[in-house]
Design a protein around this motif. Sequence first.
Motif, PDB file in Angstrom:
ATOM      1  N   LEU A 255      39.952  61.983  31.258  1.00  0.00           N
ATOM      2  CA  LEU A 255      41.341  62.058  30.819  1.00  0.00           C
ATOM      3  C   LEU A 255      41.954  63.213  30.556  1.00  0.00           C
ATOM      4  N   VAL A 256      42.156  64.026  31.663  1.00  0.00           N
ATOM      5  CA  VAL A 256      42.593  65.523  31.571  1.00  0.00           C
ATOM      6  C   VAL A 256      44.171  65.349  31.648  1.00  0.00           C
ATOM      7  N   SER A 257      44.524  64.406  32.722  1.00  0.00           N
ATOM      8  CA  SER A 257      45.986  64.239  33.096  1.00  0.00           C
ATOM      9  C   SER A 257      46.142  62.838  32.958  1.00  0.00           C
ATOM     10  N   PRO A 258      47.511  62.444  32.747  1.00  0.00           N
ATOM     11  CA  PRO A 258      47.899  60.859  32.811  1.00  0.00           C
ATOM     12  C   PRO A 258      47.290  60.066  33.887  1.00  0.00           C
ATOM     13  N   LEU A 259      46.810  59.215  33.740  1.00  0.00           N
ATOM     14  CA  LEU A 259      46.076  58.209  34.935  1.00  0.00           C
ATOM     15  C   LEU A 259      46.717  56.891  34.937  1.00  0.00           C
ATOM     16  N   VAL A 260      46.792  56.520  36.224  1.00  0.00           N
ATOM     17  CA  VAL A 260      47.175  54.967  36.509  1.00  0.00           C
ATOM     18  C   VAL A 260      46.184  54.040  36.253  1.00  0.00           C
ATOM     19  N   ILE A 261      45.924  53.199  35.574  1.00  0.00           N
ATOM     20  CA  ILE A 261      44.672  52.286  35.460  1.00  0.00           C
ATOM     21  C   ILE A 261      45.039  51.065  36.370  1.00  0.00           C
ATOM     22  N   SER A 262      44.407  50.531  37.290  1.00  0.00           N
ATOM     23  CA  SER A 262      44.525  49.349  38.203  1.00  0.00           C
ATOM     24  C   SER A 262      43.734  48.339  38.143  1.00  0.00           C
ATOM     25  N   HIS A 263      44.091  47.210  38.375  1.00  0.00           N
ATOM     26  CA  HIS A 263      43.474  45.913  38.084  1.00  0.00           C
ATOM     27  C   HIS A 263      43.702  45.190  39.467  1.00  0.00           C
ATOM     28  N   GLU A 264      42.670  45.045  40.459  1.00  0.00           N
ATOM     29  CA  GLU A 264      43.107  44.373  41.693  1.00  0.00           C
ATOM     30  C   GLU A 264      43.025  42.765  41.425  1.00  0.00           C
ATOM     31  N   ILE A 265      44.224  42.292  42.012  1.00  0.00           N
ATOM     32  CA  ILE A 265      44.443  40.830  41.902  1.00  0.00           C
ATOM     33  C   ILE A 265      43.414  40.023  42.747  1.00  0.00           C
ATOM     34  N   ASP A 266      42.440  39.716  42.483  1.00  0.00           N
ATOM     35  CA  ASP A 266      41.414  38.969  43.784  1.00  0.00           C
ATOM     36  C   ASP A 266      41.040  37.780  43.186  1.00  0.00           C
ATOM     37  N   ALA A 267      40.239  37.175  44.020  1.00  0.00           N
ATOM     38  CA  ALA A 267      39.957  35.574  43.450  1.00  0.00           C
ATOM     39  C   ALA A 267      39.096  35.317  42.045  1.00  0.00           C
ATOM     40  N   HIS A 268      38.662  36.520  41.361  1.00  0.00           N
ATOM     41  CA  HIS A 268      37.991  36.561  40.163  1.00  0.00           C
ATOM     42  C   HIS A 268      39.170  36.815  39.193  1.00  0.00           C
ATOM     43  N   SER A 269      40.169  37.281  39.475  1.00  0.00           N
ATOM     44  CA  SER A 269      41.356  37.756  38.478  1.00  0.00           C
ATOM     45  C   SER A 269      42.011  36.489  37.999  1.00  0.00           C
ATOM     46  N   PRO A 270      42.310  36.485  36.629  1.00  0.00           N
ATOM     47  CA  PRO A 270      43.326  35.335  36.053  1.00  0.00           C
ATOM     48  C   PRO A 270      44.440  35.421  36.619  1.00  0.00           C
ATOM     49  N   PHE A 271      45.147  36.310  37.485  1.00  0.00           N
ATOM     50  CA  PHE A 271      46.534  36.433  37.908  1.00  0.00           C
ATOM     51  C   PHE A 271      46.527  36.054  39.544  1.00  0.00           C
ATOM     52  N   TRP A 272      45.370  35.399  40.028  1.00  0.00           N
ATOM     53  CA  TRP A 272      45.085  35.034  41.328  1.00  0.00           C
ATOM     54  C   TRP A 272      46.266  34.258  41.886  1.00  0.00           C
ATOM     55  N   ASP A 273      46.534  32.993  41.211  1.00  0.00           N
ATOM     56  CA  ASP A 273      47.689  32.109  41.667  1.00  0.00           C
ATOM     57  C   ASP A 273      48.964  32.359  40.911  1.00  0.00           C
ATOM     58  N   MET A 274      49.072  33.502  40.443  1.00  0.00           N
ATOM     59  CA  MET A 274      50.585  33.772  39.685  1.00  0.00           C
ATOM     60  C   MET A 274      51.573  34.229  40.656  1.00  0.00           C
ATOM     61  N   SER A 275      52.559  33.866  40.852  1.00  0.00           N
ATOM     62  CA  SER A 275      53.726  34.368  41.675  1.00  0.00           C
ATOM     63  C   SER A 275      54.756  35.137  40.925  1.00  0.00           C
ATOM     64  N   GLN A 276      55.881  35.630  41.330  1.00  0.00           N
ATOM     65  CA  GLN A 276      56.857  36.213  40.509  1.00  0.00           C
ATOM     66  C   GLN A 276      57.660  35.105  39.816  1.00  0.00           C
ATOM     67  N   ALA A 277      58.087  34.190  40.311  1.00  0.00           N
ATOM     68  CA  ALA A 277      58.618  33.150  39.570  1.00  0.00           C
ATOM     69  C   ALA A 277      57.933  32.597  38.486  1.00  0.00           C
ATOM     70  N   GLN A 278      56.343  32.158  38.726  1.00  0.00           N
ATOM     71  CA  GLN A 278      55.735  31.891  37.729  1.00  0.00           C
ATOM     72  C   GLN A 278      55.422  32.742  36.592  1.00  0.00           C
ATOM     73  N   LEU A 279      55.422  34.145  36.941  1.00  0.00           N
ATOM     74  CA  LEU A 279      55.284  35.120  35.735  1.00  0.00           C
ATOM     75  C   LEU A 279      56.253  34.800  34.987  1.00  0.00           C
ATOM     76  N   GLU A 280      57.680  34.717  35.205  1.00  0.00           N
ATOM     77  CA  GLU A 280      58.623  34.562  34.299  1.00  0.00           C
ATOM     78  C   GLU A 280      58.615  33.516  33.369  1.00  0.00           C
ATOM     79  N   LYS A 281      57.795  32.386  33.591  1.00  0.00           N
ATOM     80  CA  LYS A 281      57.676  31.399  32.827  1.00  0.00           C
ATOM     81  C   LYS A 281      56.341  31.299  31.943  1.00  0.00           C
ATOM     82  N   GLU A 282      55.553  32.292  32.216  1.00  0.00           N
ATOM     83  CA  GLU A 282      54.198  32.363  31.806  1.00  0.00           C
ATOM     84  C   GLU A 282      54.362  32.881  30.167  1.00  0.00           C
ATOM     85  N   ASP A 283      53.307  32.808  29.287  1.00  0.00           N
ATOM     86  CA  ASP A 283      53.227  32.905  27.995  1.00  0.00           C
ATOM     87  C   ASP A 283      51.906  33.779  27.743  1.00  0.00           C
ATOM     88  N   PHE A 284      51.469  34.756  27.770  1.00  0.00           N
ATOM     89  CA  PHE A 284      50.461  35.551  27.572  1.00  0.00           C
ATOM     90  C   PHE A 284      50.457  36.860  26.990  1.00  0.00           C
TER      91      PHE A 284
END
Length: 500
Positions: free
Chosen positions: A326-355
Motif C-alpha cells: 500500500l504505497v499508492s491507492p489500489l483498487v481491490i477487485s472481487h471476481e463474481i464467479d460461481a463461488h461468489s454470493p453475487f453470482w445470480d445478482m443482476s442490476q435490477a435485483q441489486l436495487e431490491k437487495e438489502d445487504f
Amino acid sequence: MALENSIFPSRPDSLSLPVEEKVESEEVEVATEVTASTGVFNVSEELGHVVTTETTSSLPNSAPVKRSFQSKLAEREANANQHRKKTQGTEKERGRFGWARTRRKRQRYVEKNGRCNVQHGNMRETYRYLTDIFTTLVDLNWRCSLFVFVMAYAVTWLFFGAIWYLIAYCRGDLDHLEDETWTPCVNNVNGFISAFLFSIETETTIGYGHRVITDQCPVGTMLLLLQAILGSMVNAFMVGCMFVKISQPNKRAETLVFSKHAVISPRDDKLCLMFRVGDLRSSHIVGANIRAKLIKSKQTQEGEFIPLDQTDISVGFETGDDRLFLVSPLVISHEIDAHSPFWDMSQAQLEKEDFEIVVILEGMVEATGMTCQARSSYLAEELLWGHRFSPMMSLAEGFFDIDYGAFHHTFEVDTPSCSARELSLAAARLDAHLYWSISSRLDEEPTLANQAAKQPDSGSANSKGGEPTFIVGEMTDIQEQSGLGELNGSVATDQSESEA
C-alpha cells in the motif's frame, strides 16, 4: 404509455406522428370529452405512484386548445415529477395490495468510519471486566480515563495521608508540638494537611527535607516501605495505561481511506465488484492484508432464520492478491464467479437487495510496530453498477504524483445489466456455436470425397493389369474396404510410391 392505453384502446397510428393543426384540435377535443366523463388519471410506471387530477365537466368551445396529445401528456408528467419531488422525503415501495408504504432504511452494521454499531446489553457476568482491568481501563474513553488517572493518585495520597495523621494522633505527637524534648514519628506534622503533604512527598519521592521520618517510629518505617512499593505500582499501572492509550493505532486508521462507493463493471471480460483503498501517510503499513464480508440475513432450508449472517467475499486469498503493498491507492477487485454470493445478482435485483459489505484492512504500523485495523462498509445502494474508478496517478519529474481529489470519482462504462451467471451462459453458448459450426464444415469434406469415389468406371478405366490405382484427392473402393480412408478422405500419392 398507460394513459394512451386507457383512453384510446384502439387509437390509429396517426396519433403518434405529427399531423396537421386541425387534426390536433380534434384529438384534444376527443380527449377532453372522454376525461370529462371518466376523470383524468395518469399512471406512470416510471414514477412508481398514481397522480390523480380532477377536471371540470365541460370545456368552453370558444377557446380551443391547439396543443398536441404528446405535449399535454408531457406536461402532466412534469407536474407529476414536481409532486414527486415534494413528497420525496421517504422512499416508497409497493405493498402486497398495491398500497404505497415507506421503505425502511437499513441500519448499518459497521459505520463508514469503522465503528461497529453494536451494543451489548443484559450482561450478568460483569465481574469479567475486573479480571482484565488493564484492558478495561484502556478501552475507556478519554474522559473516563483521565478521571481514573487523577482519582488513582488522589485516593492513594489521601489514604496514606490519613494513616500518617492517625499514627501521629495515636502516638500523641499532636499534643507535644511545642515540646522540644519529644521525638515525633514524623517531624513537622501538626495536622491532616501536613500529613497529606508528607504522603505526597513520600509517594512521588519529591523530598523537600522539611518533613522527615525519625528512627523512633517502627510503624512509620513499615508504612513508608508499603507506600513506596504501592506508589511505584500505581505509577507503573497508570502510566502504562496512558501510554498504551496514547499510542493506540486507532488514530493511525484515520489516515487509511476507503472509497465512498463500490462499483461493478467488467474487468478482463469478467464481472467484478471493486472498491478503492489508500494510505494518506508516507510511513507505510507493513504486511497490509485486505478481506471482505457480506452481511445479510438468510433463512436455511430447515426454516432457521440467521440474522446478519456473514459470508466471505474473496478478494484474492487464493492467489495472494489480498496482501497489499500500500504505497499508492489500489483498487481491490472481487471476481463474481460461481463461488461468489453475487453470482445470480443482476442490476435490477441489486436495487431490491438489502445487504452490507464490510471491508477490513489490517497491517502493522511501521513507526510503532503495533497492529492497525481500518474498517468500512458499503450498503446495497452504495454499489454503482456500470461504473469504474477514475485514474489518479500521473508521472511527474522524477516521481509519481497521486491526485487524491479523484479518489472517490467514478465514470460510467458499458456494462451488461444481467447477472454474471447469464453472462457465463451466453459466453458458453457462443463458444458452443463456434465449435459446432467448425466441426460441421469438417464433416462435409469426407462426404464429398465419398461421392467422388463412387463415380462409375473411375478406377477400372485407369487400372493396368489389375493393379490398384490411386487417384489424387479421391478414395478408391479398396481403401473403403480396408478402412484406411481418413475422415477428411483425401489421399495424395504417386504411382511410383504405390508400386513401392
